[in-house]
Enzyme design. Structure first.
Site, PDB file in Angstrom:
ATOM      1  CD  GLU A 160      -1.920  -2.363   1.405  1.00  0.00           C
ATOM      2  OE1 GLU A 160      -0.768  -2.679   1.771  1.00  0.00           O
ATOM      3  OE2 GLU A 160      -2.854  -3.180   1.349  1.00  0.00           O
ATOM      4  CG  HIS A 216     -10.723  -6.866   6.391  1.00  0.00           C
ATOM      5  ND1 HIS A 216      -9.820  -7.323   7.314  1.00  0.00           N
ATOM      6  CD2 HIS A 216     -10.175  -7.134   5.177  1.00  0.00           C
ATOM      7  CE1 HIS A 216      -8.774  -7.850   6.681  1.00  0.00           C
ATOM      8  NE2 HIS A 216      -8.961  -7.736   5.384  1.00  0.00           N
TER       9      HIS A 216
END
Lengths: 344, 334
Positions: free
Chosen positions: A80, A149
């Site tokens: 990321e 998440h």
């Protein structure tokens, strides 16, 4: 200015609306590129059968690689910091990248590139850089996906000067705001609530752009203002419907844009109703909900007939067990109770 | 060595400007004239100059907290740099960035960077821009031995390799990450070897030898321009001053400093070009004198420049944003 061409209204899902906005913006401007983890899927294979294997982990970007090719629709390694920073660098040098950060909880693995690079570059450089970067990221509990998440921690990004933050609740707003985000010359964090992907609603055809920084009154009312964000707008509307059957007229204000914040629409509603409930799926400390309460306290206290009520998630991570997760997300019942409390 | 006389004159001028600029800042910081954190590049001039000798204005650089040398080599205006370091409104960044964030996007200088390892992902983005637009622009990513341990550096190397980006990664190994030697902090000791694991050519060179840098940089830049992907170069060099100004440098020996100063990159350049009769002593002396005057002129400009004012506090955060929201919820402001 809201631009509408071919104002034929048809129904799309929130997922389809986002896909359409990406497609139209990529057609309109060749400098728009899309990158992220598995935004196509199976990039190791040139086999047509494998191309676009996923189209994003929940299928939001499906089909785009067929139209725009792998040069502009790029699968990234699961790094990321690397690809977020590449998005920032590409934005600083003339592209208009849309970078997908799969879940907002992954911000921790690329926060420096967003906060210290993207958000501060223009200021540090005395206004001589522009970073037209859009970060698409998923928020929302309800998928039994547990603590890493399921966050709705957009207030973290609202905290940082230099970023704009959007959180649409409806398919039409998702389309219009994503188009605006991509066209905007500042870095924008665009929060997609994954629980909303299959919800449907009317979406204008063709070019449709909603200006940033404008809240939307989703239901007009006189007795109490309910300010809500993302999926909580749907819960607020459900609560308002039930309140109506009890003779209470609730006004639902969908913030849509968290930064900039449409102070005027919120304040106008408070001045009209004299009561305020704020509904936010984010954790409550240092939150957008807290900001709305601050706004009311500093600029509309004289209009308030009752203390401001917050209805938020608890200050805990999102739990896994369905039994606990269902308690975590602010419910219409809690919103109704809060609204009733402001009415005495 | 295939290098034109004009390039040699340019390189000597740039190296002298960097050295003079940094020596002057060292003195002026000690005299209390300079606010904030200042990290000086003196000693490392051959690296920035050797690479930038191959770059055009439309090529890109990412830099570090020790960025003055990169800026000067890339052609950022000396007056604007000095005024920025003085915190003046006429600075390259209107006084909003300071020494650690000097940038000139029009010159492809994408900013000094206060985050160790902040640059490699950004460099990949600049490389991606060139690749997608189909230009032959290259990006040089400078970072230090400290950043060679950062995850962002590895992510950048991987991405550049996967996407075959026109990026040259230049590790300026000056022997110290703040106070810490790579002998302690770099597992395996061989920084250049790490990059080979990412499938790109990688070498270590004598970063105190301008000609060695120039040659390696030339190959790497040409390779990137041909679309053949990234290269990694570890330039072994030495930092003359401390990590930042005010550092008393108690972590290394004076004998070590004397050894490296005996290998000074500017002195060696002079010796080489005079011995090989490429440039004359008189030419070199004239360049050095002009560099002194240019830096003195930059200091005079910075001294005479106005400070930014309250009106500048809220500008340049965004391209467009409601100003009242830049200081929200309150009536009483500065």
């Amino acid at each position: 200015m809201t631009v509408m061409v071919e104002e034929a209204v048809r129904t799309l899902s929130y997922r389809e609306a986002i896909n359409e906005a990406l497609r139209l913006e990529m057609r309109r401007d060749p400098s728009v590129i899309l990158m992220g983890e598995d935004v196509t899927g199976a990039s190791q294979s040139d086999d047509e059968a494998h191309l676009d294997a996923w189209g994003g982990v929940l299928g939001v970007t499906k089909g785009l690689v067929h139209e725009f090719g792998r040069q502009r629709v790029r699968d990234t390694p699961i790094t990321e910091s690397g690809f977020m920073g590449a998005g920032v660098g590409a934005a600083a040098t003339g592209l208009r990248p849309v970078v997908e950060l799969m879940f907002i909880g992954f911000m921790g693995v690329c926060l420096d590139q967003i906060v210290n690079q993207a958000a501060k570059m223009r200021y540090m450089f005395g206004g001589k850089a522009k970073i037209p970067l859009t970060v698409r990221t998923m928020i929302g509990a309800g998928f039994r996906a547990a603590a890493q998440h399921s966050d709705s921690i957009y207030s973290t990004f609202v905290h940082f000067p230099g970023l704009k933050v959007l959180a649409p609740a409806t398919p039409a707003d998702a389309k219009g705001l994503l188009a605006a985000a991509i066209r905007d010359d500042d870095p924008v964090i665009f929060c997609e609530n994954k629980v909303l992907y299959d919800t449907k609603g009317p979406v204008p055809e063709g070019e449709y752009v909603i200006p940033l920084g404008k809240a939307d009154v989703k239901r007009a009312g006189d007795d109490v203002t309910i300010v809500a964000i993302s999926r909580m707008v749907l819960h607020a509307l459900e609560a308002a419907e039930q309140l109506a059957s009890q003779g209470v007229s609730a006004e639902v204000v969908d913030l849509r844009s968290l930064a900039p914040l449409d102070e005027e629409t919120v304040l106008a509603s408070i001045r009209k109703t004299g009561r305020l409930v704020v509904v936010d799926e984010d954790n409550p400390r240092c939150s957008v909900a807290g900001d709305i309460a601050t706004l009311a306290a500093t600029q509309a206290l004289d209009y308030l007939n009752a203390p401001v009520k917050l209805v938020t998630a608890p200050h805990t991570p999102v739990p896994f067990s369905p039994a606990l997760e269902d308690l975590y997300v602010p419910s219409p019942a809690r919103i109704i109770a809060a609204a009733q409390a402001t009415l005495g | 060595m295939d290098i034109s006389r004009d390039r040699l004159l340019w390189a000597y001028e740039r190296m002298c400007l960097i050295r003079e600029f940094e020596d002057r800042l060292h003195a002026d910081f000690a005299a209390g004239k300079i606010p904030g954190f200042v990290h000086l590049y003196a000693g490392e001039e051959a690296v920035a100059t050797g690479f930038c000798a191959h770059l055009r204005d439309d090529d890109f650089l990412t830099s570090t907290h020790r960025g003055h040398g990169h800026c000067i080599a890339k052609g950022v205006d000396l007056r604007a740099m000095m005024a920025e370091i003085y915190g003046k409104a006429t600075g390259a960044c209107k006084g909003k960035g300071g020494s650690m964030h000097i940038a000139d996007v029009d010159k492809g200088m994408l900013g000094a960077n206060g985050i160790v390892g902040g640059g490699p992902p950004l460099a990949c983005g600049a490389g991606l821009s060139a690749k997608i637009k189909g230009t032959d622009q290259v990006t040089v990513c400078f970072f230090g031995d400290g950043a060679s341990n950062q995850g962002t550096t590895f992510e950048g190397l991987n991405l550049a390799g996967v996407w075959k980006l026109p990026v040259i990664f230049v590790c300026e190994n000056n022997g110290y990450a703040e106070t810490t030697s790579p002998r302690y902090s770099v597992s395996g000791q061989d920084i250049a070897a790490r990059a080979r694991g990412f499938g790109m050519p990688s070498i270590a060179i004598d970063g105190l030898d301008f000609f060695a840098v120039y040659e390696a940089a030339g190959e790497a830049v040409a390779r990137a321009r041909r679309g053949e992907g990234p290269t990694f170069i570890e330039a072994q060099t030495y930092r003359y001053y401390g990590h930042f100004e005010g550092d008393t440098i108690k972590y290394r020996d004076r004998e070590e400093e004397a050894h490296y100063k005996s290998l000074d990159c500017i002195g060696r350049f002079r010796t080489t070009v005079i011995e090989q009769e490429l440039l004359s002593q008189a030419e070199l002396d004239a360049i050095a004198a002009r560099a002194r005057e240019a830096v003195a002129d930059a200091v005079r400009f910075a001294d005479a420049s106005p400070l930014p004012g309250a009106d500048d506090l809220l500008t340049d955060v965004y391209v467009s944003y409601p100003e009242r929201e830049l200081w929200p919820f309150q009536e009483v402001r500065a």
